[in-house]
Design a protein around this motif. Structure first.
Motif, short mmCIF file in Angstrom:
data_model
loop_
_atom_site.label_atom_id
_atom_site.label_comp_id
_atom_site.label_asym_id
_atom_site.label_seq_id
_atom_site.Cartn_x
_atom_site.Cartn_y
_atom_site.Cartn_z
N THR A 67 -47.53 -2.90 -30.57
CA THR A 67 -47.60 -4.34 -30.82
C THR A 67 -47.64 -4.62 -32.32
O THR A 67 -46.94 -5.52 -32.81
CB THR A 67 -48.86 -4.93 -30.13
N ALA A 68 -48.44 -3.86 -33.04
CA ALA A 68 -48.52 -4.04 -34.50
C ALA A 68 -47.18 -3.75 -35.15
O ALA A 68 -46.77 -4.47 -36.07
CB ALA A 68 -49.61 -3.14 -35.08
N ASP B 198 -44.21 -4.07 -33.76
CA ASP B 198 -43.33 -5.20 -33.44
C ASP B 198 -43.64 -6.39 -34.34
O ASP B 198 -42.72 -7.04 -34.86
CB ASP B 198 -43.48 -5.60 -31.97
N ASN B 199 -44.93 -6.68 -34.51
CA ASN B 199 -45.33 -7.80 -35.38
C ASN B 199 -44.87 -7.55 -36.81
O ASN B 199 -44.36 -8.47 -37.48
CB ASN B 199 -46.84 -8.00 -35.34
N ASN C 200 -41.15 -8.13 -37.06
CA ASN C 200 -40.83 -9.57 -37.04
C ASN C 200 -41.17 -10.23 -38.37
O ASN C 200 -40.39 -11.05 -38.88
CB ASN C 200 -41.57 -10.26 -35.89
N ILE C 201 -42.32 -9.89 -38.92
CA ILE C 201 -42.72 -10.47 -40.21
C ILE C 201 -41.77 -10.03 -41.31
O ILE C 201 -41.35 -10.84 -42.15
CB ILE C 201 -44.18 -10.09 -40.54
#
Length: 101
Positions: free
Chosen positions: A47-48, A50-51, A54-55
């Motif tokens: 999840t981190a 992926d975040n 995206n950022i």
């Protein structure tokens, strides 16, 4: 060996096997808990990641947009400088060509 000695050895072996079986069950439980913890951490890391992706993608897009805006601003500034120079020339011509200090 007498029957009593054989019986004692057999009891000892059975106790050792029970102890080993108990320790194996404990180890199996610990291994399962550890696996669950690692799965949760892997999920959190995914999840981190992926975040972060995206950022980083949004940041790259914002950087490209900013670059375009900076080019537009530089062009507008050059146009403003040209118009200001024309205005200065007009004012200087109205004074007989003498620049004011």
């Amino acid at each position: 060996m007498t029957n009593k000695e054989i019986q004692r050895v057999m009891e000892f072996i059975i106790k050792q096997q029970e102890s080993l079986s108990e320790k194996l069950d404990q180890f199996s439980d610990k291994l399962e808990r550890t696996r669950a913890i690692h799965e949760e951490r892997i999920s959190q890391l995914e999840t981190a990641a992926d975040n972060f992706y995206n950022i980083a993608h949004e940041l790259g897009k914002a950087q490209r947009d900013l670059t375009v805006k900076m080019v537009e601003l530089a062009e507008a500034q050059a146009h403003t400088d040209q118009r200001l120079n024309v205005l200065i020339d007009i004012i200087e011509q109205g004074r007989g060509g003498t620049p004011s200090v």
